[in-house]
Design an enzyme around this catalytic site. Sequence first.
Site, PDB file in Angstrom:
ATOM      1  CG  ASP A 194      -1.856   1.179   1.203  1.00  0.00           C
ATOM      2  OD1 ASP A 194      -2.774   1.232   2.035  1.00  0.00           O
ATOM      3  OD2 ASP A 194      -1.704   2.034   0.308  1.00  0.00           O
TER       4      ASP A 194
HETATM    5  C1  GLC Z   1      -3.403   4.992  -0.273  1.00  0.00           C
HETATM    6  C2  GLC Z   1      -4.398   3.981   0.272  1.00  0.00           C
HETATM    7  C3  GLC Z   1      -4.684   2.831  -0.669  1.00  0.00           C
HETATM    8  C4  GLC Z   1      -4.521   3.293  -2.115  1.00  0.00           C
HETATM    9  C5  GLC Z   1      -3.065   3.644  -2.318  1.00  0.00           C
HETATM   10  C6  GLC Z   1      -2.782   4.137  -3.744  1.00  0.00           C
HETATM   11  O1  GLC Z   1      -2.567   5.446   0.763  1.00  0.00           O
HETATM   12  O2  GLC Z   1      -4.113   3.415   1.540  1.00  0.00           O
HETATM   13  O3  GLC Z   1      -5.990   2.357  -0.366  1.00  0.00           O
HETATM   14  O4  GLC Z   1      -4.912   2.262  -3.003  1.00  0.00           O
HETATM   15  O5  GLC Z   1      -2.600   4.615  -1.375  1.00  0.00           O
HETATM   16  O6  GLC Z   1      -3.393   5.364  -3.960  1.00  0.00           O
END
Ligand code: GLC
Length: 723
Positions: free
Chosen positions: A270
Amino acid sequence: MTLVQSIETLIDEMSLEEKAGQLTCLPAARSRATAAAANPDQVELNETEQADAVRKGLVGSLFNGSNAGWHRRMQQIAVGESRLGIPLLFGADVIHGFETIFPVPLGEAASFDPALAERTARAAAIEASAAGLAWNFAPMVDVARDARWGRGVEGAGEDVLVGERFAAARVRGFQGRGDLSEATAMAATPKHFVGYGACIAGLDYNSVDLSERTLRETYFPPFEAGFAAGAAATMAAFNDVAGVPAHANPWLLRTVLRDEMGFDGLVVSDFTGDLELIFHGVAVDGADAARVALLGGVDMSMASGLYMAHLPALVRSGAVPESVVDAAVSRVLQLKHKLGLFDDPHRRTDKPATVDHTAHRALAREAARKSVVMLHNDGILPLAGGQRIALIGPFGEGPGNLHGPWVLFADAAKAIDLASGLRAALGNASLDVVRGCDPEGPIEGGIAAAVAAANDADVIILAVGESEAMSGEAQSRVDIGLPAAQQALADAIAATSKPIVTLLTTGRALVLGEAVARSNAILVNWFLGSEAGHALADILTGAHGPSGRLPISFPVATGQSPFYYDRKRSGRPPETLIDGEQFKTRYREMLNRAAYPFGHGLTYGEIIYLTLDLSHDELASGGTLEICATLENRGTREASELVQLYIHDRVASITPPLCQLKDWRHVTLAPGASCQVSFTLSPDQLCFVGRDCRWTTEPGLFDLWVGPSSEAGLTTSFTLLPG
Ligand code: GLC
């Protein structure tokens, strides 16, 4: 040559740098959504630098770009100018719509209509894939039981069964029912694995400390449902789980995810979740973080650039076996093959699906209507015609706060606000719109203007709640009531003693102050998306009746958080609801109860539950129980009722929850009509995770009820016989 053989052959040709490149996903240099807003510690290349990195094979995926032409140019560089011609994978957060925005997932869950969720996800994928996007960082399937946490807005609420059914539906919607290589298919990514919604104190990114039993019974199932629906990827969660960060957790990402669940898809970090292992305190530096993340089971690094920077040296030093890298690269290449990117890298941009925006807007309006939950109505709704209406509050008019907190690509100005929806529905009826205050601050003279408008009106629509800025990631709140400025406005409007319909824009349960709680009607409208205004007008005018039900409990006070309906009784449950009982599981100030319980929602009908019958008093281990309830609509309007089936296990080796939802049915009843609603219950629906952390059932007496919420309905009991 088989696919695996061709991939193995390709991997054999790849340098360590090229392998690390395939395990690297970076923020698109051409993006409307500045990734830096989410986290400053990410690699940001400009368009020239990014094109050069692609040409050198140093990055294999880009995310949150939305320009088809730019995607095509970058793809042309990857397949036409890099040494091995491996196509790029373009991903994005298309959580609940791309150009057409549907209700936030929590709002859509209030429809209790997974088929609807599949339809909206499919529409979102059709629009997003036309921009070249083939990978969706959705659905978010975290069970969320603490309204202080801002990200419950992205999921399906507090219940496991609702979570499972919506996870599967959204995966099917994003990926389509056909082959992932189809132009409108997007690889789905149930996220965030695992337990993110259980962050201590509802504080985003905070530790999660759950028993293995609870993980398996409550937090794993929606992921398993998403994987069973064919999800091609998953995303690790930012949090630690019992002291081990999910991004460096071989038990979670290898033993549970791969060995037990049989998931063979891609695991992506993430955002900078791998880099954050340093801040968690389990990695010394970037190289160490890359090492423990890859060994921990994170195949692809998003945003941090750590794999690109460190994996070649880690393999050369022997700190990371090349076989582990190859296995991760293989999963990335398999996904690209499944998406058809090797066969036709430009399929999604050169042959974009024909997007029927009119149909998508109609679907958005239907989904928005079905998401609205009417908490209370003294009969003021539906609105009578010809009334002078004062629309008061920060969410009555204006382009903002209709889409929700995580919409990266749509034009907010194209969303229909409530004032426009009401004007369209009511014609030139008297509609006086006064903001009264900002979402989190007063406006000079705002309340006075609002009170004046209220005094001139026959009925007030008070549009209050949370702004988009107050909801979503990194928006944990210590108080889930209305902000002070809005509370002051609500108090002043309540003091006019005029009839009030309160609309709650929100991405979480809210604690309603006295003034709002005394409204003549209260509706939860979440963030309804592109067609918000039209959908709300449909409900307020009675063109359509409300049918949504709460997928989350609304507590009485923030201090009850985390609060959810299938909580445990404890050894000292308050036996009565009278105040004054001492030494019971209650607060000094109040009983631990819901202001509005899970499953609650009113209609314009008057649904009476008349009878409840079981086919047997006993359920044999291999048998099924037929359950039949009779309902009647004694109201004057047609109503859509959500008939809910709950059970309570009287005695088990694990403390049984107060009740658990086991199924539901939608029925529509004309005024005066009655119907029978049937359910089938089998022993496997009575299972729970036992002391050995395995799913089990135990014989004994069960309470069962069928009703309109987790706290109402007709009840009976049955015995599950020994297996
Ligand atoms: C964010 C979120 C995740 C998302 C990722 C890419 O921090 O936690 O849900 O898909 O970054 O944007």
